[in-house]
Design an enzyme around this catalytic site. Structure first.
Site, PDB file in Angstrom:
ATOM      1  CG  HIS A   1      -3.265  -4.106  12.274  1.00  0.00           C
ATOM      2  ND1 HIS A   1      -2.248  -4.642  11.738  1.00  0.00           N
ATOM      3  CD2 HIS A   1      -2.690  -2.926  12.426  1.00  0.00           C
ATOM      4  CE1 HIS A   1      -1.193  -3.935  11.334  1.00  0.00           C
ATOM      5  NE2 HIS A   1      -1.664  -2.896  11.871  1.00  0.00           N
TER       6      HIS A   1
ATOM      7  CG  ASP B   1      11.631  24.654  -3.511  1.00  0.00           C
ATOM      8  OD1 ASP B   1      10.687  23.761  -3.721  1.00  0.00           O
ATOM      9  OD2 ASP B   1      11.544  26.018  -3.763  1.00  0.00           O
TER      10      ASP B   1
ATOM     11  NE  ARG C   1      -6.274   1.068  11.920  1.00  0.00           N
ATOM     12  CZ  ARG C   1      -4.864   0.782  11.517  1.00  0.00           C
ATOM     13  NH1 ARG C   1      -3.989   1.743  11.523  1.00  0.00           N
ATOM     14  NH2 ARG C   1      -4.576  -0.429  10.808  1.00  0.00           N
TER      15      ARG C   1
ATOM     16  CB  CYS D   1      13.475  26.153   2.220  1.00  0.00           C
ATOM     17  SG  CYS D   1      14.457  27.329   3.206  1.00  0.00           S
TER      18      CYS D   1
ATOM     19  CE  LYS E   1      -0.178   0.130   5.228  1.00  0.00           C
ATOM     20  NZ  LYS E   1      -1.089   0.561   6.250  1.00  0.00           N
TER      21      LYS E   1
ATOM     22  NE  ARG F   1      -2.461  -7.435   8.266  1.00  0.00           N
ATOM     23  CZ  ARG F   1      -2.685  -8.019   9.291  1.00  0.00           C
ATOM     24  NH1 ARG F   1      -3.265  -9.346   9.537  1.00  0.00           N
ATOM     25  NH2 ARG F   1      -2.596  -7.487  10.286  1.00  0.00           N
TER      26      ARG F   1
ATOM     27  CE1 TYR G   1      12.095  32.299   3.413  1.00  0.00           C
ATOM     28  CE2 TYR G   1      11.753  30.039   3.427  1.00  0.00           C
ATOM     29  CZ  TYR G   1      11.916  31.008   2.696  1.00  0.00           C
ATOM     30  OH  TYR G   1      11.414  31.277   1.242  1.00  0.00           O
TER      31      TYR G   1
END
Length: 388
Positions: free
Chosen positions: A168, A323, A136, A321, A38, A224, A268
């Site tokens: 699970h 990038d 869950r 940042c 997944k 699993r 920054y």
């Protein structure tokens, strides 16, 4: 001086490592292995990881959604596939046509499936998920009888074959946690009740990666394995000795080297300020590529995430940042264009995904799954020495 050519930041996935991990996990568990691919194979590529796992001996594949499972089929991936998240608009008929096992959590969900599967010549394949304590997905204990009874009715009517029952763990990465014993007992209770209601599933599975390695009593018919498939420890400090091989390496070029004087602020907000003369390097990856923004640990710079350059750990300085990031070279001046190891196996000369997880206060799953963005992804096979 002529500037050397720079390659882009990129991810390299070693398919041989995934195969080797699959073989190791399969041998350790001694039962069938369900390879979880997944979330684009936890950031490693869903289709490529699936094929590598199958070639390593995985009998099953698993995805979260029907859409992911159908994408495997569209790519030509064959063999048993399980998925476990559906919505009222899910295409149950398409999943059945593709031979995909779909999980059901409730009688209402079974009713939705029944409506979608009416008139089929062949029964669909479904698996029933029970909640044994994770709170869950899955049927809570009070709803088990209804779920099993309704499932058996649909099986008798020829709508589906109940191929599996599963649950699970919540705390398998903490082998001493009392919830593990409680959940395993609850799962055995669920299996006994299902048998009383006439269900004979071919596959009973509870163990995730951590339990597959650390809890033999929970292996049942299959385990699993997700994160361990990709070579990362599912229970850091507990399962480190098994010999898993990390499959992912992330690298980038060094774009610039510059000098800083005492008092110079970086990035920054100037959340890191040089206390002494140093050199820093610019690396073209950032949170747009999945680098956690808090990796620089502005409140605790000594605990900042690092990258590897020339085999040395280089801490991130200042705010990450979108990038790019700035790293402390501590007076060194490696050539522009030098390889920066963002993460990888220890042999790559940089930090591991677990190192990043510890620096960022998260888990290795999140680090590898979120990495990517604009990065290219390339596959190699270290067993053959060729690009895959």
């Amino acid at each position: 001086m002529e500037r050397p050519p720079l390659g882009p930041a990129g991810i390299v996935v070693d398919l041989a490592a995934i195969r080797a991990n699959t073989r190791l996990l399969r041998a350790t568990a001694g039962v069938s292995l369900i390879a979880v691919v997944k979330a684009d194979g936890y950031g490693h590529g869903m289709v490529e990881s699936a094929l590598a796992a199958q070639s390593g001996g995985a009998e099953w594949l698993a995805t979260a959604t029907i859409e992911e499972a159908l994408a495997l089929r569209a790519a030509g991936v064959e063999g048993p596939v399980l998925c476990w998240i559906t919505t009222p608009t899910s295409d149950y008929a398409a999943a059945a046509d593709a031979g995909i096992d779909v999980s059901a959590y409730s009688g209402e969900e079974l009713d939705e499936m029944a409506a979608a599967l009416q008139g089929r010549a062949e029964p669909a394949r479904i698996q029933l998920k029970v909640d044994t304590g994770l709170s869950r997905g899955g049927a809570p204990r009070a709803a088990w009888d209804e779920l099993f009874t309704r499932a058996q009715q649909g099986e008798s009517a020829g709508l589906w074959r109940v191929s599996g029952i599963w649950s699970h763990f919540a705390c398998a990465d903490e082998p001493g946690h009392p919830a593990n014993d409680r959940q395993e007992r609850a799962f055995r209770d669920a299996l006994a009740l299902a048998e009383e209601r006439g269900l004979r599933p071919e596959l009973r599975h509870l163990a995730n990666s951590a339990a597959a390695i650390l809890r033999p009593s929970a292996r049942f018919d299959a385990v699993r394995c997700g994160i361990a498939l990709y070579g990362l420890d599912p229970a850091p400090g507990e399962a480190t000795g098994i010999g898993l091989e990390p499959a992912m390496t992330v690298t980038a070029p060094l774009l610039m080297v510059k000098d800083l004087a005492p008092g110079d602020g970086v990035s920054y907000g100037h959340r890191w300020v040089a206390e002494q003369p140093t050199t820093v390097g610019l690396v073209p990856v950032g949170y747009g590529d999945g680098i956690p923004r808090h990796a620089s640990r502005p409140g605790a710079p000594d605990a900042a995430a690092t990258v590897g350059i020339d085999g040395k750990p280089r801490p991130i300085r200042g705010t990450v940042c979108m990038d790019q990031v700035v790293v402390d070279l501590e007076g060194d001046r490696p050539p522009v264009g030098s390889e920066v190891v963002v993460l990888g196996p220890p042999s790559a000369g940089g930090p591991t995904a677990q190192d990043w997880a510890e620096a960022c206060g998260t888990i290795n799953y999140e680090i590898v799954t979120r990495i990517g963005g604009r990065m290219s992804r390339r596959y190699v096979d270290s067993e053959t020495g060729a690009d895959a």
